[in-house]
Structures are given as C-alpha cells and as structure tokens.
Design an enzyme around this catalytic site. Structure first.
Site, PDB file in Angstrom:
ATOM      1  N   GLY A  93       0.842  -1.197   0.000  1.00 55.03           N
ATOM      2  CA  GLY A  93       0.000   0.000   0.000  1.00 55.03           C
ATOM      3  C   GLY A  93       0.872   1.240   0.000  1.00 55.03           C
ATOM      4  O   GLY A  93       2.087   1.150  -0.186  1.00 55.03           O
ATOM      5  N   LYS A 112       2.064  -6.901   8.883  1.00 56.11           N
ATOM      6  CA  LYS A 112       2.020  -5.578   8.247  1.00 56.11           C
ATOM      7  C   LYS A 112       3.161  -4.704   8.739  1.00 56.11           C
ATOM      8  O   LYS A 112       3.244  -4.402   9.928  1.00 56.11           O
ATOM      9  CB  LYS A 112       0.664  -4.919   8.533  1.00 56.11           C
ATOM     10  CG  LYS A 112       0.509  -3.516   7.945  1.00 56.11           C
ATOM     11  CD  LYS A 112      -0.935  -3.047   7.998  1.00 56.11           C
ATOM     12  CE  LYS A 112      -1.081  -1.613   7.518  1.00 56.11           C
ATOM     13  NZ  LYS A 112      -2.501  -1.176   7.475  1.00 56.11           N
ATOM     14  N   GLY A 182      -9.567 -13.028   1.395  1.00 52.07           N
ATOM     15  CA  GLY A 182     -10.613 -12.259   0.724  1.00 52.07           C
ATOM     16  C   GLY A 182     -10.064 -11.394  -0.386  1.00 52.07           C
ATOM     17  O   GLY A 182      -8.861 -11.337  -0.600  1.00 52.07           O
ATOM     18  N   ASP A 218     -10.621   6.133   7.327  1.00 51.61           N
ATOM     19  CA  ASP A 218     -10.073   5.982   5.968  1.00 51.61           C
ATOM     20  C   ASP A 218     -10.819   4.856   5.259  1.00 51.61           C
ATOM     21  O   ASP A 218     -10.245   4.075   4.511  1.00 51.61           O
ATOM     22  CB  ASP A 218      -8.572   5.684   6.038  1.00 51.61           C
ATOM     23  CG  ASP A 218      -7.905   5.700   4.663  1.00 51.61           C
ATOM     24  OD1 ASP A 218      -8.409   6.403   3.759  1.00 51.61           O
ATOM     25  OD2 ASP A 218      -6.889   5.009   4.492  1.00 51.61           O
ATOM     26  N   PHE A 222     -11.251   0.251  -0.888  1.00 51.60           N
ATOM     27  CA  PHE A 222      -9.893  -0.300  -0.865  1.00 51.60           C
ATOM     28  C   PHE A 222      -9.557  -0.940   0.476  1.00 51.60           C
ATOM     29  O   PHE A 222      -8.620  -1.723   0.579  1.00 51.60           O
ATOM     30  CB  PHE A 222      -8.870   0.798  -1.180  1.00 51.60           C
ATOM     31  CG  PHE A 222      -9.074   1.419  -2.534  1.00 51.60           C
ATOM     32  CD1 PHE A 222      -8.658   0.764  -3.674  1.00 51.60           C
ATOM     33  CD2 PHE A 222      -9.727   2.644  -2.657  1.00 51.60           C
ATOM     34  CE1 PHE A 222      -8.864   1.318  -4.932  1.00 51.60           C
ATOM     35  CE2 PHE A 222      -9.934   3.209  -3.904  1.00 51.60           C
ATOM     36  CZ  PHE A 222      -9.505   2.543  -5.043  1.00 51.60           C
TER      37      PHE A 222
HETATM   38  N1  ATP Z   1      -5.195  -9.104   7.381  1.00 49.96           N
HETATM   39  C1  ATP Z   1      -5.001  -9.194   6.051  1.00 49.96           C
HETATM   40  N2  ATP Z   1      -5.226 -10.346   5.420  1.00 49.96           N
HETATM   41  C2  ATP Z   1      -5.046 -10.469   4.090  1.00 49.96           C
HETATM   42  N3  ATP Z   1      -4.612  -9.483   3.296  1.00 49.96           N
HETATM   43  C3  ATP Z   1      -4.357  -8.284   3.866  1.00 49.96           C
HETATM   44  C4  ATP Z   1      -4.534  -8.080   5.267  1.00 49.96           C
HETATM   45  N4  ATP Z   1      -4.206  -6.806   5.544  1.00 49.96           N
HETATM   46  C5  ATP Z   1      -3.844  -6.257   4.365  1.00 49.96           C
HETATM   47  N5  ATP Z   1      -3.926  -7.114   3.350  1.00 49.96           N
HETATM   48  C6  ATP Z   1      -3.609  -6.869   1.911  1.00 49.96           C
HETATM   49  O1  ATP Z   1      -2.683  -5.795   1.803  1.00 49.96           O
HETATM   50  C7  ATP Z   1      -3.272  -4.662   1.145  1.00 49.96           C
HETATM   51  C8  ATP Z   1      -2.854  -3.365   1.823  1.00 49.96           C
HETATM   52  O2  ATP Z   1      -3.232  -3.400   3.177  1.00 49.96           O
HETATM   53  P1  ATP Z   1      -3.600  -2.083   3.986  1.00 49.96           P
HETATM   54  O3  ATP Z   1      -4.752  -1.403   3.343  1.00 49.96           O
HETATM   55  O4  ATP Z   1      -3.749  -2.464   5.411  1.00 49.96           O
HETATM   56  O5  ATP Z   1      -2.257  -1.260   3.773  1.00 49.96           O
HETATM   57  P2  ATP Z   1      -2.011   0.262   3.394  1.00 49.96           P
HETATM   58  O6  ATP Z   1      -0.578   0.429   3.073  1.00 49.96           O
HETATM   59  O7  ATP Z   1      -2.519   1.085   4.475  1.00 49.96           O
HETATM   60  O8  ATP Z   1      -2.821   0.526   2.110  1.00 49.96           O
HETATM   61  P3  ATP Z   1      -3.221   1.950   1.546  1.00 49.96           P
HETATM   62  O9  ATP Z   1      -2.452   2.994   2.286  1.00 49.96           O
HETATM   63  O10 ATP Z   1      -2.849   1.857   0.097  1.00 49.96           O
HETATM   64  O11 ATP Z   1      -4.700   2.001   1.804  1.00 49.96           O
HETATM   65  C9  ATP Z   1      -4.762  -4.922   1.209  1.00 49.96           C
HETATM   66  O12 ATP Z   1      -5.435  -4.354   0.138  1.00 49.96           O
HETATM   67  C10 ATP Z   1      -4.851  -6.443   1.173  1.00 49.96           C
HETATM   68  O13 ATP Z   1      -4.767  -6.908  -0.149  1.00 49.96           O
HETATM   69 MG    MG Z   2      -5.329   0.384   2.727  1.00 50.63          MG
END
Ligand code: ATP
Ligand code: MG
Length: 286
Positions: A93, A112, A182, A218, A222
């Site tokens: 992300g 993460k 998912g 947020d 997405f």
């Molecule tokens: N618990 C989870 N299980 C499976 N996939 C996950 C999980 N958490 C995140 N993902 C995958 O990782 C992607 C990014 O996660 P997340 O939205 O938490 O990060 P982000 O960096 O904050 O994203 P953004 O800032 O672009 O919204 C998600 O779209 C999903 O595909």
């Molecule tokens: Mg996200």
C-alpha cells in the site's frame, strides 16, 4: 545475524532517538565492543543493507527500514509469535507492506510493516530521516506510532464484534493479525448480493462507533476485504491506523466521510441508492 549483531542494531536504534546519524562513539560506548570487533560488525550490517553510513562530517550510522524490520522480526520470533515469513509481499500500500507469515503452531497470519515517510515505492530503503526541520521526528518513530495505533484500534473493535482482522501481536512498526482470505471490495468480481454486503459494512461502522468508540477514518472500497462464510459474502474492514475515538472533535465528520465513501461506491458500481442522511442517523442514534 547473531546476538552481537543485534546488540549493535539496538544501540543504533536507541541512538536514533537523539541523533540524525548515531555517532560511532555512541555505539562503541553502549555496546562496549572493542574497536576491531565493532568495525567488523558494522561492516557486516552495512553489507547486508541493515544500516546506512553517514557521508557527512563525522562517522555515524542509521538503521535502514530493512534493519528496523530485522529488529521487529527477531522480537516477534523470540516471543513465539512468528516462525516464518513470505519472501514477497502479499500487499503493498501507500504506507505499508503486508507479508504472509506462519506462527509456530502453523497458523497463517498477515504481517504488516508500517512505512510512514517512505520516499518511493520502488526503493523502500531510501527513507527520510527527518520530518520538519527542528523537531526530530523520524520515519522510524512515525511508523512505530502508526503500528501501535492500528493495533490499539484492532483490539478495541475486535472486542466489540466488528469484522476486522483479529489482532495477534505487534512490535515496533509491525502488526501481526489473522490473515483474511478475501478480495478487496473494489476488485471483487460482481458481488452476488451487494445490498447485503453494504449493510454489513454499515453495521460494522455502527458497532465500531457506538460500542468500541472508534471511527475508522479511511474507509473505502480499498480497505474492505470480502470473504465468503458459509456461502454468504462477508466484508472485513482492514487498515485502521488513522482511526479516531468517537469523542474526538473530528469524529463525526470522519464518520460521515467513511459512510459517504461506501455509499458512493455501491451507487457507482451496483446502482444501489440509499439516503446517506438516513444511514448516518441510523449509525449514530441506533
Ligand atoms: N489481514 C489481512 N489479510 C489479508 N490481506 C491483507 C490483510 N491486511 C492487508 N492485506 C492486503 O494488503 C493490502 C494493503 O493493506 P492495507 O490497506 O492495510 O495497507 P495500506 O498500506 O494502508 O494501504 P493503503 O495505504 O494503500 O490504503 C490490502 O489491500 C490487502 O490486499
Ligand atoms: Mg489500505
């Protein structure tokens, strides 16, 4: 990496709270290693891409994101949370990289890594060490804060039955949760029952707001993953670091924006029409 390597990494981590580049003397004093030994370890860490060397007027070091990752992973392994982690991310992300992990008992989890202040997607090691000019707020501190905040929200909402990844552990800038099997709402092949899914999302927003005292802040197509449970499409809300408490001055406007984002998505993609004001009333007043 051995214990001595980690000792040096930890010394640099601590030093970064007060120095833009942690002076060699500081690392030497904290670790108590001889000059030769310290030199050898620093070379190794540098070769592995875990630290970066100052090119300025004095010799100093900082952790790279990779170095910081190593510290968090080691802590999680020591605590019996993680045993393995995938080589490639399962999600990238704007402000995080998500990997798949496995716990000692064999559970597949999501790991993460928060990356606030990352300069570019392609070059995750290039990071800003300062934000602003005088106060020393580093990417390291902000990423850790972001992970802490997300973990806190996940614990709160999970306690109150909101459909979100079950929190398992966190350390530094890393949060470990249940892995959701998912597909993000925005790329799901057409939902079979979009109305059902939309109202489930709204119900979760309501539970979070009224029971857990949490506004996501947020929410959008997405940050919703759609899973299937017993043949029913079930949305799970992810990505909580920017949450605010329901009593926060901005809570109501953020709640409104969250709901509007969801309603707009279902109107655009599924031609579902609902009265936003009615939904907001329903969420806030029960
Ligand atoms: N618990 C989870 N299980 C499976 N996939 C996950 C999980 N958490 C995140 N993902 C995958 O990782 C992607 C990014 O996660 P997340 O939205 O938490 O990060 P982000 O960096 O904050 O994203 P953004 O800032 O672009 O919204 C998600 O779209 C999903 O595909
Ligand atoms: Mg996200």
């Amino acid at each position: 990496l051995n214990e001595e390597d980690f000792k040096v990494l930890v010394a640099i981590e601590h030093g970064m709270a007060r120095h833009e580049y942690v002076p060699l003397e500081y690392i030497a004093k904290v670790t108590n290693f001889t000059d030769d030994k310290l030199d050898m370890i620093l070379r190794k860490l540098h070769r592995l891409g875990l630290i970066q060397r100052n090119k300025g007027p004095y010799i100093g070091y900082v952790l790279t994101t990779f170095g910081y990752d190593s510290l968090a992973l080691r802590a999680l392994v020591k605590r019996g949370v993680l045993e393995r982690i995938s080589a490639d991310p399962i999600g990238v992300g704007k402000e995080a990289d998500i990997y798949e992990g496995v716990t000692p008992s064999g559970e597949v989890v999501a790991v993460k890594f928060h990356r606030i202040g990352r300069v570019s997607f392609r070059n995750p090691r290039r990071v800003r060490t300062y934000v602003g000019d005088r106060r020393h707020i580093s990417w390291l501190y902000m990423s850790r804060l972001s992970a802490q905040r997300e973990y806190e929200a996940l614990v709160l909402v999970h306690q109150h039955g909101v459909k979100a990844p079950r929190p398992i552990a966190h350390n530094r800038h890393v949060v470990v949760t249940e892995k959701i099997e998912g597909v993000p709402l925005f790329e799901v092949p057409p939902l079979e029952d979009p109305e059902d899914v939309m109202y489930q999302v709204i119900e979760n927003v309501k539970l979070a707001y009224t029971r857990a005292g949490v506004v996501h802040g947020d929410l959008s197509e997405f940050n919703v993953l759609v899973t299937v449970e017993n043949g029913r499409e079930v949305p799970v809300i992810i990505d909580w670091p920017q949450w605010v408490p329901s009593i926060h001055p901005s809570a109501e406007s953020l709640l409104r924006r969250d709901i509007e984002n969801i309603v707009r998505f279902f109107r655009r993609k599924y031609n579902l029409r609902v009265d936003v004001e009615e939904i907001i009333k329903q969420v806030t007043q029960g």
